[in-house]
Design an enzyme around this catalytic site. Structure first.
Site, PDB file in Angstrom:
ATOM      1  N   HIS A   1      -5.784  -4.192 -34.463  1.00  0.00           N
ATOM      2  CA  HIS A   1      -6.474  -3.573 -33.318  1.00  0.00           C
ATOM      3  C   HIS A   1      -7.937  -3.973 -33.356  1.00  0.00           C
ATOM      4  O   HIS A   1      -8.594  -3.757 -34.386  1.00  0.00           O
ATOM      5  CB  HIS A   1      -6.331  -2.050 -33.381  1.00  0.00           C
ATOM      6  CG  HIS A   1      -4.893  -1.612 -33.328  1.00  0.00           C
ATOM      7  ND1 HIS A   1      -4.085  -1.626 -34.438  1.00  0.00           N
ATOM      8  CD2 HIS A   1      -4.124  -1.198 -32.286  1.00  0.00           C
ATOM      9  CE1 HIS A   1      -2.859  -1.216 -34.085  1.00  0.00           C
ATOM     10  NE2 HIS A   1      -2.864  -0.951 -32.778  1.00  0.00           N
TER      11      HIS A   1
ATOM     12  N   ASP B   1      -4.513  -5.381 -30.476  1.00  0.00           N
ATOM     13  CA  ASP B   1      -4.157  -4.466 -29.388  1.00  0.00           C
ATOM     14  C   ASP B   1      -5.305  -3.530 -29.032  1.00  0.00           C
ATOM     15  O   ASP B   1      -6.244  -3.355 -29.803  1.00  0.00           O
ATOM     16  CB  ASP B   1      -2.966  -3.589 -29.807  1.00  0.00           C
ATOM     17  CG  ASP B   1      -1.668  -4.386 -29.841  1.00  0.00           C
ATOM     18  OD1 ASP B   1      -1.730  -5.625 -29.707  1.00  0.00           O
ATOM     19  OD2 ASP B   1      -0.612  -3.762 -30.011  1.00  0.00           O
TER      20      ASP B   1
HETATM   21 NI    NI Z   1      -1.639   0.115 -28.894  1.00  0.00          NI
END
Ligand code: NI
Length: 569
Positions: free
Chosen positions: A180, A39
């Site tokens: 991430h 992400d």
């Molecule tokens: Ni996020």
């Protein structure tokens, strides 16, 4: 009541038996699948991550943030081209449940804009920031919402070992793992885990592929956080890649080839060019059999730009072979392919007279050479008055006689077996060489003071002869510039100096009526006028002399022949 119990029993049996139906016969059932997701990117370490994924044959899903995608669009495109899935993680990463429907729509649409630039028009799965959603988010998203079952907390610990350990401990067959790609530690930990999980038989697929292979049809407005193995694992879809190379069926026809093109990739578009350039989507689009008369490049492009890539094939169409040609006793003999010809100067076609026997002619013959599978070739054959056959001169050209004479008298030879090169510029080296031949000079001595005339060059002897006899003074004390084109006025000066050297009496300068007289260099003026009054040069039309234009071989031939005649008189 009883009836309902029976129905329920049948239903339970069905539910229990279905997984076995799928699981039992397929080898794929043993495959362990995991969807690893990143992400908030793309970030500074995403390229490194993509390299690592590629090296491990792993696919991932990237839920991009719009502002990041905008700043690193090329990385998003790379994610797409390398078979990863991209998804929507909003433009500015707000908590969507705190926004109005319109606010949610803006956040998703603005991010989507960049995803479309990289991956084309399609449904982009949505991952709501913080995993936070409600019924408004679900309905506005108009796409499947993707959550996760393994939270690595990579953003919190920023430690590659912790990331690795969390993935290894929690991942099961069908997990969706949250990471991430903003942190180097996440990239390092994830790649290590991928290496080790692959050893355990895990296959790394996109979220879309994970759901599909588990028999789940992802629906808009529904959320998914895993796709565990309940016995259904469909086989992998064929790896996406560039379209197949076009297959070409070519049939030789007169003037070229009749070509049919096919591409095994469904939906691929086919483009072609016949001018040698790379076919693009704006080139000719193939829509059915074509007849090509020149070499043609054909490219296939997959319709969905999603996977990019293209393949090319080439159809070679070469010109019909040159015929053999000879001229003797007023007859032109040709040997080779099918030929048609004209003798009146018009362009021959397949309706012109077919060549079957030697052609009696004293002038230009134009020939169309045809062969099936080859492009048509046009040839021109012109015998000079002395029977020398030329292919680049016609009997209607103003220099036809001069060229024939100049070859015959050895003043200016041809450039090849049947070529004269009438429009070719005469270099200064060529000119003095021709002049030395006209003079019958001894050119065995090759020593000159010019630094740009090497003794080994074919023109060195002629330059040395011309310099010693005052016919040339060079362009300067040290340079002759042999490769430079000779100008019309330089040609006049050298010829006059040669006349003086050879003791040929030339008329006085006088005046001429050239419209561009003022352009003649001062040092050349007298010699241009002397040649003009000797009747050896004329203008270039419109009373112009064009003194600084380069002289062509045709002009040179004309001047040499006129000069030779002048001496003879
Ligand atoms: Ni996020």
């Amino acid at each position: 009541m009883k009836r309902e119990i029976i129905t329920l029993c049948i239903l339970v049996m069905l539910l229990v038996s279905v997984p076995f139906c799928f699981a039992a016969p397929t080898k794929a059932a043993t495959t362990k699948l995991v969807a690893i997701t990143f992400d908030d990117g793309p970030g500074a370490y995403t390229a490194e991550l993509l390299d690592g994924l590629k090296a491990r044959g792993a696919h991932a899903t990237f839920f991009c943030v719009g502002t990041q995608a905008k700043a690193r669009l090329s990385i998003v495109k790379r994610e797409v081209s390398e078979g990863h899935q991209i998804g929507n993680h909003t433009t500015n990463h707000p908590q969507l449940t705190k926004l109005s429907a319109a606010g949610i729509r803006d956040e998703l649409n603005n991010c989507r804009k960049y995803l479309v630039q990289a991956g084309g028009e399609q449904t982009y799965y949505v991952r709501p920031p913080y995993g936070s959603y409600n019924s408004t988010v679900k309905s506005v998203a108009n796409a499947p919402l993707i959550l996760w079952s393994v939270d690595t907390l990579d953003w919190k610990y920023r430690n590659a070992d912790t990331v690795y350990n969390n993935i290894m401990r929690e991942t099961k067959d069908g997990s969706i793992v949250l990471l991430h790609d903003l942190y180097k530690t996440s990239v390092q930990g994830a790649l290590r885990a991928i290496t080790d999980l692959k050893k355990q038989g895990y296959e790394f697929v996109t979220v879309k592929e994970l759901l599909r292979r588990r028999g789940i049809q992802a629906q808009n407005g529904y959320n998914y956080s895993s796709a565990y193995n309940y016995g259904i694992t469909l086989p992998a879809e064929e790896a996406p890649g560039p379209p197949a190379t076009p297959t070409i069926t070519a049939v030789d026809v007169w003037g070229g080839k009749s070509v049919s093109v096919a591409c095994a990739t469904k939906g691929a578009a086919i483009y072609y060019t016949t001018d040698g350039s790379v076919p693009t989507a704006s080139s000719n689009k193939y829509g059915g059999a074509i007849t090509v008369t020149a070499t043609t490049r054909i490219r296939t492009k997959s319709k969905a730009e999603l996977w990019g890539g293209e393949k090319e094939a080439t159809i070679w169409v070469l010109p019909a072979p040159m015929p053999g040609a000879s001229y003797q006793d007023g007859k032109l003999t040709l040997t080779g392919e099918t030929m048609y010809y004209t003798t009146d100067g018009t362009t021959p076609t397949a309706k012109s007279k077919a060549y079957t026997a030697p052609i009696a002619t004293t002038g230009t013959v134009r020939v169309l050479v045809r062969k099936k599978g080859a492009s048509d070739r046009l040839m021109t054959y012109t015998p000079t008055k002395y029977g020398k056959l030329l292919t680049d001169v016609r009997d209607t050209d103003w220099y036809y006689d001069a060229v024939g004479e100049s070859i015959h008298r050895g003043l200016l030879a041809g450039m090849g077996e049947t070529e004269f090169g009438p429009e070719t510029t005469v270099t200064r080296g060529m000119f003095v060489t021709a002049l030395s031949r006209l003079a019958g000079a001894d050119t065995t001595q090759t020593q000159t003071d010019f630094t740009d005339v090497k003794k080994s060059k074919w023109y060195a002897g002629a330059v040395a002869w011309a310099a010693q006899n005052g016919i040339t003074k060079g362009m300067s004390e040290t340079k002759f510039e042999p490769e430079r084109g000779i100008t019309r006025e330089q040609m006049c000066v050298m010829l006059c100096r040669y006349a003086d050297f050879a003791g040929v009496t030339m008329p006085d300068a006088g005046t001429a009526e050239f419209a561009d007289e003022a352009e003649i260099s001062k040092w050349a003026r007298t010699d241009v006028m002397r040649l003009y009054h000797a009747g050896l040069i004329s203008g270039m039309g419109k009373h112009k002399f064009a003194p600084r234009d380069n002289a062509t071989r045709a002009q040179c031939a004309k001047l040499f022949v006129s000069f030779d005649n002048f001496i003879a008189e």
